[in-house]
Design a protein around this motif. Structure first.
Motif, PDB file in Angstrom:
ATOM      1  N   GLY A 135       0.939  -1.407  -0.105  1.00  0.00           N
ATOM      2  CA  GLY A 135      -0.012   0.009  -0.059  1.00  0.00           C
ATOM      3  C   GLY A 135       0.950   1.217  -0.178  1.00  0.00           C
ATOM      4  N   PRO A 136       0.158   2.460   0.074  1.00  0.00           N
ATOM      5  CA  PRO A 136       0.987   3.677  -0.033  1.00  0.00           C
ATOM      6  C   PRO A 136       2.021   3.772   1.097  1.00  0.00           C
ATOM      7  CG  PRO A 136      -1.434   3.983  -0.381  1.00  0.00           C
ATOM      8  CD  PRO A 136      -1.036   2.660  -0.063  1.00  0.00           C
ATOM      9  N   VAL A 137       1.935   3.368   2.152  1.00  0.00           N
ATOM     10  CA  VAL A 137       3.005   3.698   3.283  1.00  0.00           C
ATOM     11  C   VAL A 137       4.213   2.905   2.722  1.00  0.00           C
ATOM     12  CG1 VAL A 137       1.611   3.736   5.445  1.00  0.00           C
ATOM     13  CG2 VAL A 137       2.329   1.395   4.438  1.00  0.00           C
ATOM     14  N   TYR A 138       4.202   2.073   2.108  1.00  0.00           N
ATOM     15  CA  TYR A 138       5.468   1.379   1.342  1.00  0.00           C
ATOM     16  C   TYR A 138       6.058   2.044   0.230  1.00  0.00           C
ATOM     17  CZ  TYR A 138       3.807  -2.512   4.458  1.00  0.00           C
ATOM     18  OH  TYR A 138       3.498  -3.253   5.459  1.00  0.00           O
ATOM     19  N   TYR A 139       5.287   2.502  -0.637  1.00  0.00           N
ATOM     20  CA  TYR A 139       5.848   3.203  -1.646  1.00  0.00           C
ATOM     21  C   TYR A 139       6.130   4.739  -1.304  1.00  0.00           C
ATOM     22  CZ  TYR A 139       0.955   4.398  -3.511  1.00  0.00           C
ATOM     23  OH  TYR A 139      -0.226   4.856  -3.607  1.00  0.00           O
ATOM     24  N   ILE A 140       5.419   5.347  -0.230  1.00  0.00           N
ATOM     25  CA  ILE A 140       5.851   6.506   0.277  1.00  0.00           C
ATOM     26  C   ILE A 140       7.329   6.517   1.037  1.00  0.00           C
ATOM     27  CG2 ILE A 140       5.648   8.200   2.210  1.00  0.00           C
ATOM     28  CD1 ILE A 140       2.526   7.617   1.836  1.00  0.00           C
ATOM     29  N   LYS A 141       7.542   5.333   1.719  1.00  0.00           N
ATOM     30  CA  LYS A 141       9.045   5.107   2.150  1.00  0.00           C
ATOM     31  C   LYS A 141       9.965   5.093   1.185  1.00  0.00           C
ATOM     32  CE  LYS A 141       9.789   3.722   6.344  1.00  0.00           C
ATOM     33  NZ  LYS A 141      10.110   2.477   7.345  1.00  0.00           N
ATOM     34  N   LYS A 142       9.557   4.396   0.193  1.00  0.00           N
ATOM     35  CA  LYS A 142      10.386   4.332  -0.824  1.00  0.00           C
ATOM     36  C   LYS A 142      11.071   5.633  -1.592  1.00  0.00           C
ATOM     37  CE  LYS A 142      11.394   1.644  -5.266  1.00  0.00           C
ATOM     38  NZ  LYS A 142      12.563   1.028  -5.007  1.00  0.00           N
ATOM     39  N   ALA A 143       9.695   6.514  -1.766  1.00  0.00           N
ATOM     40  CA  ALA A 143      10.083   7.686  -2.332  1.00  0.00           C
ATOM     41  C   ALA A 143      10.650   8.400  -1.539  1.00  0.00           C
ATOM     42  CB  ALA A 143       8.788   8.391  -2.776  1.00  0.00           C
ATOM     43  N   PHE A 144      10.312   8.561  -0.405  1.00  0.00           N
ATOM     44  CA  PHE A 144      11.159   9.671   0.551  1.00  0.00           C
ATOM     45  C   PHE A 144      11.757   8.855   1.780  1.00  0.00           C
ATOM     46  CE2 PHE A 144       7.125  11.421  -1.197  1.00  0.00           C
ATOM     47  CZ  PHE A 144       7.647  12.596  -1.804  1.00  0.00           C
ATOM     48  N   THR A 145      13.093   8.736   1.599  1.00  0.00           N
ATOM     49  CA  THR A 145      13.818   8.202   2.671  1.00  0.00           C
ATOM     50  C   THR A 145      13.994   9.029   3.970  1.00  0.00           C
ATOM     51  OG1 THR A 145      16.086   8.980   1.669  1.00  0.00           O
ATOM     52  CG2 THR A 145      15.021   6.578   1.144  1.00  0.00           C
ATOM     53  N   GLY A 146      14.440   8.378   4.985  1.00  0.00           N
ATOM     54  CA  GLY A 146      14.729   9.168   6.129  1.00  0.00           C
ATOM     55  C   GLY A 146      13.431   9.488   7.058  1.00  0.00           C
ATOM     56  N   GLY A 149      10.151  10.784   5.065  1.00  0.00           N
ATOM     57  CA  GLY A 149       9.574   9.562   4.490  1.00  0.00           C
ATOM     58  C   GLY A 149       8.654   8.998   5.772  1.00  0.00           C
ATOM     59  N   LYS A 150       9.209   8.812   6.876  1.00  0.00           N
ATOM     60  CA  LYS A 150       8.703   8.228   7.859  1.00  0.00           C
ATOM     61  C   LYS A 150       7.317   9.164   8.517  1.00  0.00           C
ATOM     62  CE  LYS A 150       9.543   6.247  12.551  1.00  0.00           C
ATOM     63  NZ  LYS A 150      10.793   6.026  13.454  1.00  0.00           N
ATOM     64  N   PHE A 151       7.652  10.403   8.464  1.00  0.00           N
ATOM     65  CA  PHE A 151       6.476  11.406   8.881  1.00  0.00           C
ATOM     66  C   PHE A 151       5.433  11.266   7.768  1.00  0.00           C
ATOM     67  CE2 PHE A 151       4.596  15.369   7.806  1.00  0.00           C
ATOM     68  CZ  PHE A 151       3.931  15.593   9.105  1.00  0.00           C
ATOM     69  N   LEU A 152       5.540  11.143   6.607  1.00  0.00           N
ATOM     70  CA  LEU A 152       4.655  11.216   5.566  1.00  0.00           C
ATOM     71  C   LEU A 152       4.025   9.885   5.673  1.00  0.00           C
ATOM     72  CD1 LEU A 152       6.086  12.895   2.182  1.00  0.00           C
ATOM     73  CD2 LEU A 152       4.336  13.899   4.055  1.00  0.00           C
ATOM     74  N   SER A 153       4.609   8.934   5.833  1.00  0.00           N
ATOM     75  CA  SER A 153       3.862   7.475   5.854  1.00  0.00           C
ATOM     76  C   SER A 153       3.077   7.479   7.279  1.00  0.00           C
ATOM     77  CB  SER A 153       5.143   6.303   5.808  1.00  0.00           C
ATOM     78  OG  SER A 153       5.874   6.411   6.820  1.00  0.00           O
ATOM     79  N   ILE A 154       3.589   8.019   8.381  1.00  0.00           N
ATOM     80  CA  ILE A 154       2.604   7.890   9.496  1.00  0.00           C
ATOM     81  C   ILE A 154       1.493   8.804   9.320  1.00  0.00           C
ATOM     82  CG2 ILE A 154       2.665   8.662  11.886  1.00  0.00           C
ATOM     83  CD1 ILE A 154       5.726   7.616  12.314  1.00  0.00           C
ATOM     84  N   VAL A 438      -4.689  12.077   0.436  1.00  0.00           N
ATOM     85  CA  VAL A 438      -4.338  12.394  -0.801  1.00  0.00           C
ATOM     86  C   VAL A 438      -3.138  12.972  -0.930  1.00  0.00           C
ATOM     87  CG1 VAL A 438      -5.009  13.624  -3.104  1.00  0.00           C
ATOM     88  CG2 VAL A 438      -6.857  12.642  -1.802  1.00  0.00           C
ATOM     89  N   ILE A 439      -2.895  14.113  -0.173  1.00  0.00           N
ATOM     90  CA  ILE A 439      -1.673  14.706  -0.242  1.00  0.00           C
ATOM     91  C   ILE A 439      -0.264  13.934   0.079  1.00  0.00           C
ATOM     92  CG2 ILE A 439      -0.147  16.515   0.815  1.00  0.00           C
ATOM     93  CD1 ILE A 439      -2.996  17.649   1.908  1.00  0.00           C
ATOM     94  N   PRO A 440      -0.133  13.188   0.868  1.00  0.00           N
ATOM     95  CA  PRO A 440       1.205  12.151   0.795  1.00  0.00           C
ATOM     96  C   PRO A 440       1.242  11.300  -0.157  1.00  0.00           C
ATOM     97  CG  PRO A 440      -0.254  11.702   2.738  1.00  0.00           C
ATOM     98  CD  PRO A 440      -0.874  12.987   1.979  1.00  0.00           C
ATOM     99  N   ASN A 441       0.175  10.525  -0.503  1.00  0.00           N
ATOM    100  CA  ASN A 441       0.001   9.636  -1.381  1.00  0.00           C
ATOM    101  C   ASN A 441       0.464  10.383  -2.885  1.00  0.00           C
ATOM    102  OD1 ASN A 441      -0.885   6.938  -2.621  1.00  0.00           O
ATOM    103  ND2 ASN A 441      -2.491   8.154  -3.558  1.00  0.00           N
ATOM    104  N   ALA A 442      -0.364  11.355  -3.105  1.00  0.00           N
ATOM    105  CA  ALA A 442       0.129  11.944  -4.560  1.00  0.00           C
ATOM    106  C   ALA A 442       1.440  12.478  -4.613  1.00  0.00           C
ATOM    107  CB  ALA A 442      -0.816  13.377  -4.558  1.00  0.00           C
ATOM    108  N   ALA A 443       2.114  12.701  -3.579  1.00  0.00           N
ATOM    109  CA  ALA A 443       3.515  13.340  -3.607  1.00  0.00           C
ATOM    110  C   ALA A 443       4.379  12.057  -3.873  1.00  0.00           C
ATOM    111  CB  ALA A 443       3.954  13.795  -2.054  1.00  0.00           C
ATOM    112  N   ALA A 444       4.009  11.035  -3.301  1.00  0.00           N
ATOM    113  CA  ALA A 444       4.796   9.755  -3.581  1.00  0.00           C
ATOM    114  C   ALA A 444       4.512   9.257  -4.940  1.00  0.00           C
ATOM    115  CB  ALA A 444       4.467   8.627  -2.551  1.00  0.00           C
ATOM    116  N   LEU A 445       3.498   9.183  -5.566  1.00  0.00           N
ATOM    117  CA  LEU A 445       3.250   8.951  -6.671  1.00  0.00           C
ATOM    118  C   LEU A 445       4.113   9.470  -7.703  1.00  0.00           C
ATOM    119  CD1 LEU A 445      -0.870   8.772  -6.722  1.00  0.00           C
ATOM    120  CD2 LEU A 445       1.204   6.485  -6.932  1.00  0.00           C
ATOM    121  N   VAL A 446       4.361  10.979  -7.597  1.00  0.00           N
ATOM    122  CA  VAL A 446       4.910  11.864  -8.568  1.00  0.00           C
ATOM    123  C   VAL A 446       6.240  11.449  -8.387  1.00  0.00           C
ATOM    124  CG1 VAL A 446       5.784  14.017  -8.864  1.00  0.00           C
ATOM    125  CG2 VAL A 446       3.202  13.636  -8.680  1.00  0.00           C
TER     126      VAL A 446
END
Length: 470
Positions: A135-146, A149-154, A438-446
């Motif tokens: 799900g998004p938490v996994y690709y959010i952390k892949k998109a934004f490390t450190g 990324g942890k903040f956005l996934s939470i 939508v906001i963190p999900n969209a950021a990771a998609l881009v």
């Protein structure tokens, strides 16, 4: 309650009227171009994947699901009250033209959900017990490390737990209780207890039981509703041309039917289309990737094109049927909501009873109310099942497996509470958390768009190679 409602409405107005309009349309256009109009090029492939492999009794899939089971679970989440009550709310506030903007959102959303499904497949993980999670938490952390990324996934996890696991389930149970109370006269609290009890039984079985229910329930409920709607439209066939023309006409001149100045009216039509479009098809929201991540497919592209068909079915078929049902009976042919209607004639009409009134106008009050109550029960209940699972994945991500039992108990309580609380507040709270997701999900998609583009390009190249071989 009134103070909270006004605060939430203000937040939602800024999110839907300004941020989401540009964000969702922008992301959809971006991926449409990035994938070279994958929703058009690969539409046939997606239809073949869905209807060529349809099954109502999926085989064991190890830690995951079959592609159709994953799609059925996703559609169960998509096709809910947003397709009936949500669509009616969009039409009531933004006029029939809001449906046009929902179509626009869905067209570009097909490219967005392709990206979500591909990334969910690319970043999914296999747990120690053999189960699959994604799900998004996994690709959010892949998109934004450190830390970022942890903040956005939470942030995303908290938002989806509140939006779907708790508030979203309240919206669904609220709609079930309201329509069943109207149709059968059963007190809403009794309906709430019954829905919560059945949901609890299915929750205990986990994703396997949820998938087993949705793969059977989704096709049945869709056919039932579409068949009933088609019969109603045939009975009102003389109003169909006017109804279709109203959708296009009032998309650009909504003030002619909802009043006010042109600026405020067009904003209402577009924002309602965007907001309810998001709630209906969930493209870009980050919910359905949890289901698509579980699909056992040969390559991520396969589930990406399958996911697109979910949006198509949700918006262009089911939601459009709702629009035609309502507009043909309540707007076209001098209906109670037509622009020529007498002042005050529509005082008894709201988004919760529009479809029931439409069916009652054609089939009589008793038959109309009962039919809509049955359809909405299936729609909303299947959504509760999928949304609970999506929330559970994120609870486990944040707190571990031990936290899933308390989460399920709280979710069951919210399902009951939804049946007795204010409809407006429940909807507004759900909208707010849906939009925040939508906001963190969209950021990771881009950020990971190159992976999506490569997936679409590789699939096209393989097709070309096969043609050359032939």
């Amino acid at each position: 309650m009134d103070v909270i409602l006004n605060i939430v409405k203000t937040i939602n107005s800024y999110l839907s009227d300004y941020i989401l309009i540009f964000l969702l349309v922008g992301i959809g256009i971006f991926f449409t171009i990035k994938t070279r109009f994958v929703q058009i090029r690969c539409f046939g492939e997606g239809m073949k994947n869905v209807f060529g492999k349809i099954s109502f009794s999926g085989k064991k899939q190890g830690g995951g699901l079959s592609s159709f089971q994953a799609l059925a679970t996703a559609i169960a989440a998509q096709v809910g009250t947003g397709n009936i009550v949500g669509a009616c709310g969009a039409i009531l506030i933004g006029g029939p033209g809001a449906i046009f903007w929902m179509w626009i959102i869905a067209f570009f959303g097909m490219a967005t959900i392709y990206a979500e499904a591909v990334l969910a497949q690319e970043t999914r993980v296999t747990n120690a017990d053999g189960s699959i999670a994604g799900g998004p938490v996994y690709y959010i952390k892949k998109a934004f490390t450190g830390g970022f990324g942890k903040f956005l996934s939470i942030f995303f996890s908290v938002a989806i737990i509140l939006a779907l696991g708790f508030m979203g389930s309240m919206v669904q149970s609220n709609s079930i209780a309201e329509t069943c109370n109207t149709a059968f006269g059963i007190p809403t609290w009794i309906i709430g207890i019954a829905v919560a009890a059945v949901a609890a039984f299915i929750f205990v079985g986990g994703i396997k039981r949820i998938a087993s229910v949705t793969e059977k329930l989704v096709p049945f409920m869709a056919v039932l509703y579409l068949l009933g709607g088609l019969i109603l439209v045939i009975f009102n066939i003389k109003n169909l041309p006017e109804a279709i023309s109203m959708i296009f006409k009032y998309a650009f001149v909504p003030q002619a039917i909802i009043g006010g100045g042109f600026g405020s009216a067009i904003k209402a039509a577009i924002s309602q289309g965007v907001k309810r479009g998001l709630f209906s098809n969930e493209a870009g929201m980050g919910s359905t990737p949890h289901a698509h991540a579980l699909a056992n497919v040969e390559k991520p592209h396969d589930q990406g094109v399958t996911a697109m068909i979910g949006v198509f079915i949700d918006t262009f078929i089911v939601l459009t049927m709702t629009a035609l049902i309502v507009i043909c009976t309540l707007y076209a042919g001098g209906g109670p909501l037509a622009e020529t209607a007498a002042e005050g004639a529509a005082a008894h009409i709201d988004k919760a009873n529009m479809v029931q009134l439409a069916f009652a106008d054609t089939f009589g009050e008793t038959v109309g109310n009962v039919f809509v109550a049955i359809c909405l029960f299936f729609f909303a209940f299947s959504t509760i099942l999928s949304w609970n699972y999506f929330g559970k994945i994120n609870v486990e991500y944040l707190f571990g497996k031990k936290a899933t039992i308390p989460y399920s108990i709280i979710a069951i309580v919210f399902i009951f509470l939804g049946s007795i609380l204010s409809n407006d507040l429940v909807w507004e709270l759900s909208d707010m958390f849906n939009q925040l997701m939508v906001i963190p999900n969209a950021a990771a998609l881009v950020a990971l768009s190159s992976i999506v583009a490569l997936s679409a390009k590789s699939a096209t190249a393989k097709k070309a190679d096969k043609k050359d071989e032939k």
